[in-house]
Design an enzyme around this catalytic site. Structure first.
Site, mmCIF file in Angstrom:
data_model
loop_
_atom_site.group_PDB
_atom_site.id
_atom_site.type_symbol
_atom_site.label_atom_id
_atom_site.label_comp_id
_atom_site.label_asym_id
_atom_site.label_seq_id
_atom_site.Cartn_x
_atom_site.Cartn_y
_atom_site.Cartn_z
ATOM 1 N N ARG A 7 0.827 -1.206 0.000
ATOM 2 C CA ARG A 7 0.000 0.000 0.000
ATOM 3 C C ARG A 7 0.856 1.248 0.000
ATOM 4 O O ARG A 7 1.864 1.320 0.690
ATOM 5 C CB ARG A 7 -0.867 0.011 1.268
ATOM 6 N N GLY B 291 3.564 4.270 10.579
ATOM 7 C CA GLY B 291 4.900 4.297 11.159
ATOM 8 C C GLY B 291 5.980 4.336 10.099
ATOM 9 O O GLY B 291 6.935 5.110 10.186
ATOM 10 N N ASP C 99 7.542 -6.369 3.194
ATOM 11 C CA ASP C 99 6.502 -7.284 3.657
ATOM 12 C C ASP C 99 6.055 -8.421 2.750
ATOM 13 O O ASP C 99 6.446 -8.540 1.608
ATOM 14 C CB ASP C 99 5.314 -6.464 4.154
ATOM 15 N N ARG D 229 -6.487 -4.733 15.605
ATOM 16 C CA ARG D 229 -7.233 -4.896 14.368
ATOM 17 C C ARG D 229 -7.987 -6.220 14.533
ATOM 18 O O ARG D 229 -7.519 -7.115 15.245
ATOM 19 C CB ARG D 229 -6.197 -5.016 13.240
ATOM 20 N N LEU E 169 3.125 -2.623 17.599
ATOM 21 C CA LEU E 169 3.564 -1.264 17.889
ATOM 22 C C LEU E 169 2.717 -0.614 18.978
ATOM 23 O O LEU E 169 3.184 0.296 19.667
ATOM 24 C CB LEU E 169 3.507 -0.422 16.609
ATOM 25 N N VAL E 170 1.462 -1.087 19.143
ATOM 26 C CA VAL E 170 0.587 -0.489 20.157
ATOM 27 C C VAL E 170 1.251 -0.585 21.536
ATOM 28 O O VAL E 170 1.197 0.354 22.337
ATOM 29 C CB VAL E 170 -0.800 -1.175 20.146
ATOM 30 N N ASP F 23 42.437 -28.252 -5.417
ATOM 31 C CA ASP F 23 41.622 -29.241 -4.707
ATOM 32 C C ASP F 23 40.511 -29.673 -5.688
ATOM 33 O O ASP F 23 40.268 -28.997 -6.694
ATOM 34 C CB ASP F 23 41.049 -28.563 -3.452
ATOM 35 N N ASP G 262 36.879 -31.559 -4.774
ATOM 36 C CA ASP G 262 35.492 -31.332 -4.345
ATOM 37 C C ASP G 262 35.316 -29.948 -3.729
ATOM 38 O O ASP G 262 36.079 -29.559 -2.853
ATOM 39 C CB ASP G 262 35.088 -32.371 -3.280
ATOM 40 N N ASP H 29 38.836 -25.241 -0.929
ATOM 41 C CA ASP H 29 37.671 -24.725 -0.192
ATOM 42 C C ASP H 29 37.612 -25.210 1.240
ATOM 43 O O ASP H 29 36.920 -24.650 2.073
ATOM 44 C CB ASP H 29 36.378 -25.182 -0.874
#
Ligand code: GDG
Length: 724
Positions: free
Chosen positions: A10, A30, A140, A270, A373-374, A497, A499, A677
């Site tokens: 939004r 916020g 989000d 909510r 947040l409340v 090396d 693998d 590695d």
């Protein structure tokens, strides 16, 4: 000037229509506040849905123009898209699942299809406006595919992602049919942020188990990029709640909500099944039953803000709340006292803060909540009075920061009731002490601080990642120097090396036979007569021979137990293998207790592999068996070597470093390069002179001079050497 592009489902404004005219409501959420304070050196653009389906196409250009003036870029969604993407996939699949309401999740491929399409629609909009140097921040659960979709078009752009809701445990996340593409989508970001360490841990565990990427202190290496996964707990606009009078420029009237000196318990949510509203009403009813002396002495103000009324579960929840409130009032209410005042509507900010100020207790008991947040706003609103008690669910992310609140398990009615009693009877001094500690924390960790920290870390991370990763890329100085040195030298030692360096790992060690490309590039490297190419591996000589002997190269097997020169294998020194009969039963016992692990028997060594099983279980077993193996091997001139998901027991005095030294001695090399590695490759790096080029594949700690990110990059480097 680079810009910050914020993307959320939004926009911070909603379009509405009155008498046929369109108008715009700002929504001072916020997030919008946090972003306002960000560095003014950056333009900010916000991309998102304006909250209304626009049926008439001709209206679109005018809306775009209006919004663009405010730095907002609308993404228009059709009615079908809002139903399937937003109400469908986002709110009927991800929302319930990520809040542990697995039984509410409805899997529908149509939802998923449209979720992908809408994410692509957002990506198209963003891709059009990205320029070099821009920073992208995606918000989000509605947009989890977006980071990868943007990365496809803009491989170098800096992308951050923040999840506002919980990331569930792997056991819950794995239920999702689309779990892998969702993770791939998120892994398109350079930085992924969560409210709590718990969510971060769940995410990393899901990434490891589903996508196979291991993290190193929260850093993941994916497709040659480093991704920072971290905790950024969101704060609030502290002063707005601490001093609402100044913010609004007028008086606030808490006294409107205080009646006859009764204690006021506040509940604000909510309408959502995650908030534990019915459970809270039931606990309150039981409290009145168990402590009748509080009848008539307390009131609960319960605000339920309407939300998602199109989703079935929300309508059912509303009916359940209505019934419970009715029954509570019916049981306890008198002509001059209501045990609960229930408002099914939202409150203007002025009234909301008046309620915060008036309340003696905030009872915030969600069953799951990303942050909440409340709870933080209630604490801030007590800045002047220093009176008030917060009862907070341990299932809310905010409980990690509001540790001085009374923390409860919302499912444990007794726990909630006990804490309600403690809160009602808490001495004012105790209230003030707890409040002031939490307030000093909230005052610093505001929403602006949150946004600044996130973006600052993202910029540092992207710069580090680019620098680190590019340290051996074509345009970097070191790489140029390496290639030039190679080009001008005539007597080169090249130690590789196998693998994890030339071939990627596979759960079945026998399945990594070299492919055609590898054989070609190694053969070309070996055909240059200025080169001495040696593959030094932990594998047995038969396997190495079967795979690599057509190249005619030198090799070392079993970490140097066997060495092959001029087509002949030789054991390194007087080795013995009689110890194997003693050690084998222990490893067999280990396999017996750890199904899925297995033993590899080589001429002079034994290895226990746990690549196919849970890494944590493998490490636990190693811890358990370490002592017994060490005890047994101590007297036998053996060593226990821990490698990448393998433990190897072999004669001491044999390692890749010794093997390397034997080639090192053979000539006066004017160019030396070694790439590996594993922990065991560190021995190679150790024996080489300073002038050698030593490269570690991956990001782990190393004494090598450079890190190279992947097998693909190693191969590219070999190709570049070949073309010199
Ligand atoms: C997600 C996560 C996470 C509420 N009622 C009224 C009203 N509010 C305001 C509050 C608060 C905000 O709405 C709600 O805060 P939440 O924390 O519940 O946030 P959401 O955006 O719903 O949810 C959540 C959050 O993201 C942030 O990351 O904390 O866990 O689900 O600011 O004050 N404001 C007014 N009247 C009301 O009636 N004016």
């Amino acid at each position: 000037m680079p810009k910050l592009i914020i993307i959320s489902n939004r926009l911070p404004v909603t379009i509405d229509r009155k008498d046929g005219e369109l108008f715009y409501h700002p929504s001072a959420g916020g997030l919008a506040t946090g972003l306002k304070s960000l560095d003014d050196d950056m333009d900010k653009i916000w991309v998102g849905w304006p909250g209304k389906v626009i049926e008439d196409e001709w209206e679109i250009p005018a809306i775009q123009k209006d919004l663009e003036r405010q730095g907002l870029i609308p993404v228009f969604l059709s009615q079908d898209e809002t139903e399937l993407f937003y109400e469908g996939f986002s709110n009927k699949v991800i929302w319930p699942l990520f809040h542990y309401f697995t039984e509410y999740a409805t899997y529908d491929d149509q939802y998923w299809l449209v979720y992908q399409e809408v994410n692509q629609k957002f990506a198209d909009e963003v891709n059009n406006i990205i320029e070099e140097g821009d920073i992208v921040w995606v918000h989000d659960y509605q947009l989890m595919l977006l980071p990868a979709y943007i990365r496809e078009q803009h491989p170098k752009v800096s992308i951050g992602f923040f999840l506002h809701i919980p990331f569930p445990s792997y056991e819950v996340f794995r239920i999702l049919p689309y779990r892998k593409p969702i993770l791939d989508g998120l892994l398109g970001a350079d930085q992924i942020g969560f409210h709590t360490f718990g969510y971060m841990r769940h995410f990393l565990s899901a990434v490891y188990r589903i996508s196979g990427h291991e993290h190193n202190f929260g850093k993941l290496t994916v497709d040659n990029r480093i991704i920072n996964v971290d905790v950024f707990p969101m704060g609030i606009d502290y002063q707005k709640y601490a001093n609402p009078e100044r913010y609004l420029g007028k008086e606030i009237h808490p006294e409107r909500y205080i009646r006859d000196g009764r204690k006021l318990i506040l509940s604000i949510d909510r309408l959502d099944y995650t908030k534990g509203i019915p459970e809270r009403i039931k606990a309150y009813a039981q409290f009145l039953e168990e402590y009748p002396e509080y009848i008539g002495q307390v009131t609960m103000a319960m605000i339920v803000v309407p939300s998602r009324s199109n989703v079935d579960q929300y309508q059912e929840l509303k009916n359940e709340i209505d019934t419970l409130v009715g029954s509570l009032v019916g049981t306890y209410g008198t002509f001059d006292w209501e045990p609960i005042q229930y408002f099914y509507r939202s409150f203007p900010f002025e009234d909301l803060t008046a309620l915060f100020k008036a309340a003696d207790i905030a009872l915030i008991t969600p069953l799951r909540d990303g942050m909440n947040l409340v709870a933080k706003e209630f604490i801030a609103s007590k800045e002047t009075s220093q009176k008030g008690v917060l009862i907070l669910s341990e299932m809310a992310g905010a409980a990690d920061q509001l540790t001085e609140a009374l923390i409860v398990n919302p499912n444990d009615v007794k726990d909630v009731i006990n804490n309600l009693l403690i809160a009602l009877e808490m001495p004012e001094e105790d209230q003030a002490n707890r409040l002031s500690i939490m307030q000093s924390r909230m005052r610093k960790h505001t929403v602006s601080h949150w946004a600044e920290t996130f973006i600052k870390e993202q910029i540092i991370m992207t710069e580090f990642s680019n620098k680190h990763i590019q340290s051996l890329e074509v345009d970097s100085e070191q790489r140029e120097a390496l290639l030039n040195h190679y080009g001008t030298s005539t007597n080169r030692l090249i130690i590789l090396d196998y693998d994890g360096t030339l071939m990627d790992f596979h759960t079945d060690p026998q399945a990594v036979k070299p492919d055609d490309e590898l054989m070609e590039i190694l053969s070309e490297l070996n055909n240059d007569e200025r080169n001495k190419l040696v593959v030094i591996s932990g594998r047995d000589r038969e396997t190495l021979d079967t795979w690599l002997s057509p190249l005619g190269i030198d090799m070392a097997a079993e970490h140097g137990v066997w060495m092959k020169r001029n087509d002949k294998w030789k054991a390194s020194r007087s080795l013995f293998k009689s110890w194997k009969v003693d050690v084998l039963p222990i490893l067999e016992d280990l396999v017996e207790r750890t199904p899925g692990s297995f033993i590899e028997e080589k001429d002079y060594s034994l290895a226990w592999h746990y690549r196919k099983i849970d890494k944590d279980l493998g490490e636990k077993r190693i811890r358990e068996y370490r002592d017994v193996l060490q005890y047994l091997t101590a007297n036998l001139d053996l060593q226990v070597l821990e490698g990448n998901k393998v433990v190897e027991i072999k004669n001491s005095g044999v390692n890749k470093g010794k093997a390397t030294a034997s080639w090192l001695r053979k000539s006066d090399w004017d160019f030396i390069i070694a790439i590996g590695d594993d922990q065991t490759d560190e021995d190679i790096f150790k024996v080489l002179p300073d002038s050698a080029y030593t490269l570690k594949v991956g990001l782990q700690q190393t004494i090598a001079k450079y890190n190279i990110m992947s097998v693909q990059e190693v191969r590219q480097l070999i190709k570049d050497l070949n073309s010199k």
